[in-house]
Design a protein around this motif. Sequence first.
Motif, PDB file in Angstrom:
ATOM      1  N   ASP A  58       0.815  -1.295   0.088  1.00  0.00           N
ATOM      2  CA  ASP A  58      -0.476   0.332  -0.509  1.00  0.00           C
ATOM      3  C   ASP A  58       0.494   1.409  -0.026  1.00  0.00           C
ATOM      4  OD1 ASP A  58      -2.465   1.652   0.642  1.00  0.00           O
ATOM      5  OD2 ASP A  58      -2.756   0.961   2.109  1.00  0.00           O
ATOM      6  N   LEU A  59       1.759   1.158   0.847  1.00  0.00           N
ATOM      7  CA  LEU A  59       2.339   2.005   1.204  1.00  0.00           C
ATOM      8  C   LEU A  59       3.411   2.180  -0.540  1.00  0.00           C
ATOM      9  CD1 LEU A  59       4.580   2.345   4.267  1.00  0.00           C
ATOM     10  CD2 LEU A  59       3.082   4.376   3.098  1.00  0.00           C
ATOM     11  N   GLU A  60       4.085   2.192  -1.057  1.00  0.00           N
ATOM     12  CA  GLU A  60       5.592   1.513  -1.794  1.00  0.00           C
ATOM     13  C   GLU A  60       4.250   1.989  -2.974  1.00  0.00           C
ATOM     14  OE1 GLU A  60       7.802  -1.623  -2.723  1.00  0.00           O
ATOM     15  OE2 GLU A  60       8.367  -1.476  -0.448  1.00  0.00           O
ATOM     16  N   SER A  61       3.087   1.638  -2.868  1.00  0.00           N
ATOM     17  CA  SER A  61       2.444   1.955  -4.480  1.00  0.00           C
ATOM     18  C   SER A  61       1.384   3.442  -4.602  1.00  0.00           C
ATOM     19  CB  SER A  61       0.945   1.041  -4.736  1.00  0.00           C
ATOM     20  OG  SER A  61       0.275   0.675  -3.219  1.00  0.00           O
ATOM     21  N   GLU A  62       1.967   3.848  -3.115  1.00  0.00           N
ATOM     22  CA  GLU A  62       0.780   5.903  -3.503  1.00  0.00           C
ATOM     23  C   GLU A  62       1.664   6.125  -3.975  1.00  0.00           C
ATOM     24  OE1 GLU A  62       1.034   8.573   0.632  1.00  0.00           O
ATOM     25  OE2 GLU A  62       0.107   5.963   1.527  1.00  0.00           O
ATOM     26  N   GLY A  63       0.692   6.699  -4.693  1.00  0.00           N
ATOM     27  CA  GLY A  63       0.450   7.589  -6.184  1.00  0.00           C
ATOM     28  C   GLY A  63       1.030   7.405  -7.593  1.00  0.00           C
ATOM     29  N   GLN A  64       0.963   6.368  -7.398  1.00  0.00           N
ATOM     30  CA  GLN A  64       1.492   5.834  -8.878  1.00  0.00           C
ATOM     31  C   GLN A  64       0.290   4.332  -8.977  1.00  0.00           C
ATOM     32  OE1 GLN A  64       5.111   2.405  -8.383  1.00  0.00           O
ATOM     33  NE2 GLN A  64       4.936   3.705  -6.932  1.00  0.00           N
ATOM     34  N   LYS A  65      -0.134   4.347 -10.169  1.00  0.00           N
ATOM     35  CA  LYS A  65      -1.168   4.101 -10.413  1.00  0.00           C
ATOM     36  C   LYS A  65      -0.670   2.561 -10.564  1.00  0.00           C
ATOM     37  CE  LYS A  65      -4.128   3.638 -14.821  1.00  0.00           C
ATOM     38  NZ  LYS A  65      -5.464   3.588 -13.775  1.00  0.00           N
ATOM     39  N   ILE A  66      -1.385   1.793 -10.010  1.00  0.00           N
ATOM     40  CA  ILE A  66      -0.716   0.147 -10.055  1.00  0.00           C
ATOM     41  C   ILE A  66      -2.270  -0.984 -10.590  1.00  0.00           C
ATOM     42  CG2 ILE A  66       0.329   0.195  -7.718  1.00  0.00           C
ATOM     43  CD1 ILE A  66      -1.679  -1.210  -6.078  1.00  0.00           C
ATOM     44  N   ASP A  67      -1.864  -1.759 -10.957  1.00  0.00           N
ATOM     45  CA  ASP A  67      -2.786  -2.777 -12.122  1.00  0.00           C
ATOM     46  C   ASP A  67      -3.249  -3.456 -10.914  1.00  0.00           C
ATOM     47  OD1 ASP A  67      -1.280  -4.623 -11.416  1.00  0.00           O
ATOM     48  OD2 ASP A  67       0.104  -5.313 -13.297  1.00  0.00           O
ATOM     49  N   MET A  68      -4.697  -4.177 -11.853  1.00  0.00           N
ATOM     50  CA  MET A  68      -5.603  -4.960 -11.053  1.00  0.00           C
ATOM     51  C   MET A  68      -5.036  -6.043 -10.411  1.00  0.00           C
ATOM     52  SD  MET A  68      -8.905  -5.228 -10.120  1.00  0.00           S
ATOM     53  CE  MET A  68     -10.545  -4.413 -10.475  1.00  0.00           C
ATOM     54  N   ASP A  69      -4.447  -6.789 -10.507  1.00  0.00           N
ATOM     55  CA  ASP A  69      -4.128  -7.811 -10.220  1.00  0.00           C
ATOM     56  C   ASP A  69      -2.220  -7.542  -8.427  1.00  0.00           C
ATOM     57  OD1 ASP A  69      -2.244 -10.211  -9.924  1.00  0.00           O
ATOM     58  OD2 ASP A  69      -0.785  -9.723 -10.242  1.00  0.00           O
ATOM     59  N   ALA A  70      -1.847  -6.118  -8.906  1.00  0.00           N
ATOM     60  CA  ALA A  70      -1.327  -5.401  -7.992  1.00  0.00           C
ATOM     61  C   ALA A  70      -1.748  -4.915  -6.744  1.00  0.00           C
ATOM     62  CB  ALA A  70      -0.232  -4.426  -8.282  1.00  0.00           C
ATOM     63  N   LEU A  71      -3.539  -4.722  -6.957  1.00  0.00           N
ATOM     64  CA  LEU A  71      -4.296  -4.346  -6.167  1.00  0.00           C
ATOM     65  C   LEU A  71      -4.965  -5.333  -5.682  1.00  0.00           C
ATOM     66  CD1 LEU A  71      -5.945  -1.708  -5.167  1.00  0.00           C
ATOM     67  CD2 LEU A  71      -7.839  -2.231  -6.261  1.00  0.00           C
ATOM     68  N   ASN A  72      -5.451  -7.111  -6.368  1.00  0.00           N
ATOM     69  CA  ASN A  72      -5.552  -7.734  -5.859  1.00  0.00           C
ATOM     70  C   ASN A  72      -4.872  -8.535  -4.456  1.00  0.00           C
ATOM     71  OD1 ASN A  72      -8.805  -7.579  -6.461  1.00  0.00           O
ATOM     72  ND2 ASN A  72      -7.787  -8.697  -8.703  1.00  0.00           N
ATOM     73  N   THR A  73      -3.650  -8.793  -4.979  1.00  0.00           N
ATOM     74  CA  THR A  73      -3.006  -8.620  -3.980  1.00  0.00           C
ATOM     75  C   THR A  73      -2.598  -7.983  -2.142  1.00  0.00           C
ATOM     76  OG1 THR A  73      -1.793  -9.512  -5.319  1.00  0.00           O
ATOM     77  CG2 THR A  73       0.067  -9.344  -3.605  1.00  0.00           C
ATOM     78  N   LEU A  74      -2.563  -6.662  -2.943  1.00  0.00           N
ATOM     79  CA  LEU A  74      -2.907  -5.647  -1.469  1.00  0.00           C
ATOM     80  C   LEU A  74      -4.108  -5.683  -0.837  1.00  0.00           C
ATOM     81  CD1 LEU A  74      -1.960  -1.927  -2.143  1.00  0.00           C
ATOM     82  CD2 LEU A  74      -3.745  -2.728  -0.336  1.00  0.00           C
ATOM     83  N   TYR A  75      -5.094  -5.500  -1.336  1.00  0.00           N
ATOM     84  CA  TYR A  75      -6.710  -6.258  -0.067  1.00  0.00           C
ATOM     85  C   TYR A  75      -6.557  -7.444   0.371  1.00  0.00           C
ATOM     86  CZ  TYR A  75      -8.557  -2.194  -2.468  1.00  0.00           C
ATOM     87  OH  TYR A  75      -8.603  -0.457  -3.042  1.00  0.00           O
ATOM     88  N   ALA A  76      -6.127  -8.148  -0.766  1.00  0.00           N
ATOM     89  CA  ALA A  76      -5.808 -10.290  -0.201  1.00  0.00           C
ATOM     90  C   ALA A  76      -5.485 -10.189   1.145  1.00  0.00           C
ATOM     91  CB  ALA A  76      -5.516 -10.613  -1.128  1.00  0.00           C
ATOM     92  N   LEU A  77      -4.252  -9.054   0.943  1.00  0.00           N
ATOM     93  CA  LEU A  77      -3.244  -9.267   2.318  1.00  0.00           C
ATOM     94  C   LEU A  77      -3.661  -8.619   3.324  1.00  0.00           C
ATOM     95  CD1 LEU A  77      -0.012  -9.199   0.850  1.00  0.00           C
ATOM     96  CD2 LEU A  77      -0.866 -11.167   1.600  1.00  0.00           C
ATOM     97  N   LYS A  78      -3.947  -7.447   3.121  1.00  0.00           N
ATOM     98  CA  LYS A  78      -4.199  -5.851   4.274  1.00  0.00           C
ATOM     99  C   LYS A  78      -5.554  -6.644   4.415  1.00  0.00           C
ATOM    100  CE  LYS A  78      -4.267  -0.873   4.688  1.00  0.00           C
ATOM    101  NZ  LYS A  78      -3.809   0.368   4.525  1.00  0.00           N
ATOM    102  N   THR A  79      -6.539  -7.263   4.078  1.00  0.00           N
ATOM    103  CA  THR A  79      -7.707  -7.349   5.018  1.00  0.00           C
ATOM    104  C   THR A  79      -8.159  -8.205   5.326  1.00  0.00           C
ATOM    105  OG1 THR A  79      -8.414  -4.761   3.850  1.00  0.00           O
ATOM    106  CG2 THR A  79     -10.315  -5.980   5.275  1.00  0.00           C
ATOM    107  N   GLY A  80      -7.818  -9.110   3.403  1.00  0.00           N
ATOM    108  CA  GLY A  80      -8.007 -10.919   3.390  1.00  0.00           C
ATOM    109  C   GLY A  80      -7.411 -11.678   4.590  1.00  0.00           C
ATOM    110  N   ALA A  81      -5.993 -11.154   4.764  1.00  0.00           N
ATOM    111  CA  ALA A  81      -5.447 -12.330   5.341  1.00  0.00           C
ATOM    112  C   ALA A  81      -6.032 -12.292   7.063  1.00  0.00           C
ATOM    113  CB  ALA A  81      -3.969 -11.852   5.328  1.00  0.00           C
ATOM    114  N   LEU A  82      -6.051 -10.809   7.591  1.00  0.00           N
ATOM    115  CA  LEU A  82      -6.548 -10.908   9.026  1.00  0.00           C
ATOM    116  C   LEU A  82      -8.186 -12.388   9.052  1.00  0.00           C
ATOM    117  CD1 LEU A  82      -5.596 -10.854  11.706  1.00  0.00           C
ATOM    118  CD2 LEU A  82      -7.276  -9.073  11.853  1.00  0.00           C
ATOM    119  N   LEU A  83      -9.454 -12.023   8.365  1.00  0.00           N
ATOM    120  CA  LEU A  83     -10.429 -12.097   7.959  1.00  0.00           C
ATOM    121  C   LEU A  83     -10.738 -13.726   8.072  1.00  0.00           C
ATOM    122  CD1 LEU A  83     -12.505  -9.410   5.924  1.00  0.00           C
ATOM    123  CD2 LEU A  83     -13.202 -10.908   8.113  1.00  0.00           C
TER     124      LEU A  83
END
Lengths: 295, 295
Positions: free
Chosen positions: A162-187
Amino acid sequence: MRNDSYQTKLEEYARLTEKALEEKTTWGACRQRQVLDAIRYSLLGGGKRLRAAMVLEFGRLCGAPVPAALDLACAVEMVHAYSLIHDDLPCMDNDDYRRGKPSCHKKFGESTALLAGDGLLTLAFETIFSSRVLTSQQKNDAAGILAQASGIFGMIGGQVIDLESEGQKIDMDALNTLYALKTGALLRCAALLGCIAGAPEPEFLEASQIYARKCGLAFQITDDILDVMGEEEKLGKPIGSDRENKKTTYVTLLGLEGAKQSARQQIEQAKESVKEFEENGFLLWVADMILTRDH
Amino acid sequence: MRNDSYQTKLEEYARLTEKALEEKTTWGACRQRQVLDAIRYSLLGGGKRLRAAMVLEFGRLCGAPVPAALDLACAVEMVHAYSLIHDDLPCMDNDDYRRGKPSCHKKFGESTALLAGDGLLTLAFETIFSSRVLTSQQKNDAAGILAQASGIFGMIGGQVIDLESEGQKIDMDALNTLYALKTGALLRCAALLGCIAGAPEPEFLEASQIYARKCGLAFQITDDILDVMGEEEKLGKPIGSDRENKKTTYVTLLGLEGAKQSARQQIEQAKESVKEFEENGFLLWVADMILTRDH
């Protein structure tokens, strides 16, 4: 059961969790008072306790004794609370408000907030090991799963991306990884801990992971949507912060309608994953609630 | 054994630990690269590895297999490294240097340093649970002890008291509590983890705790002395920072000679606590080394 009964059940789970957290953070007089106050400030009195509800409901479905599931629910909520405290710090998201009240560092200062977060992460593990109802094997399994889910290839990993991609456009694949880890892992961890507090069937374990993953992603997508569409008052935080921070979201990638459709799709798949199981009513209702929530 | 052999043994322990830490933090390509680099930067290549040596030596004395003790030694070093990263942050001690090189946040930025610390704390627990040589019971015991030692009534508690007493004079009782928690808790934990990696006699467990407590306090007192008397070059950090931060230390409370005498006393008692045990030579040497170190 009717929908309002499920709502009551969610509130009952939250109440149970709140009471247990309250007990686990009741300490006598000591020199560490300030950090203990900061821990209680951030841990108690907050939120829907969705993660705790996951632990408790999957625990119930797997025949877990409530006190065993409750100890694990508290551990997960402690990790969640620690992550929010550190996430709000000035060097991270620099958020002044959390759930409509000043964030931990705004109330107690940065250093105390930092240590309160560190303390909560540690306390999560202490809570598991000091449990009087979990077996040694359950403690081992649960703590191992929790460590992994909250670590650098779990939740922390999500924050890093999340931090590293701030201010730069990322693709759907990276966004899904980000979400899977940031919220998904704990759920996913919450669902799994609920299962291991009881005696789960293998296929149930697997279904719980699909359910939690899909719900987690849908949760993030609705967050993206609410950041554009929500009401500040209900959210307890300013809207439009994603755009301000130039964050890539489901809305920036797919548009509002596309994002809504994706969220609906995830929720359909989440519900599908548990459709074979009896007494799945609460899980189906929670999935729908994630989709239709306004805060 | 002669003293130079003990020095060699300490270095051998450090080498073993370094190699194991290196292996445990070797990851393939991934999106979390920056935080992994920060973790390795702060964890590897540093220090005497006193805590690891404690684990390994108490492990050896209790008949622990080296790989089992080594996994626990790594976990303790990870907790130690995390505490240094967070301690150096601007909102804490705001130290630009650590062991003669830029501190983690100076090198990688604050947010990455924060997450690297969080990641290391989590990794410590992951290291215990993913061990292939520890039994379930040992993992449970070790992780429980580590969580307690590093928590709000252990190491973090010490940091809280340290922060809260900044700029105000505290008494000897409060200072001893601070030191017992901030440094002592993790050293006692290290000795204890070494023991439980093997099969300790009860009296040995007890002696290990006295030994580690006394050594820990002596370590802190010599820190106070070195802050007044040391050479910046050898210490790798500026001297006089305690005075600048108006910190209460053994030197401000007892004067230089009084502090030196207290340190000697602690070390005598530490050595006394293990005098009944065979093969105590390394422990006696380490105790003396703490007293006579110049960095």
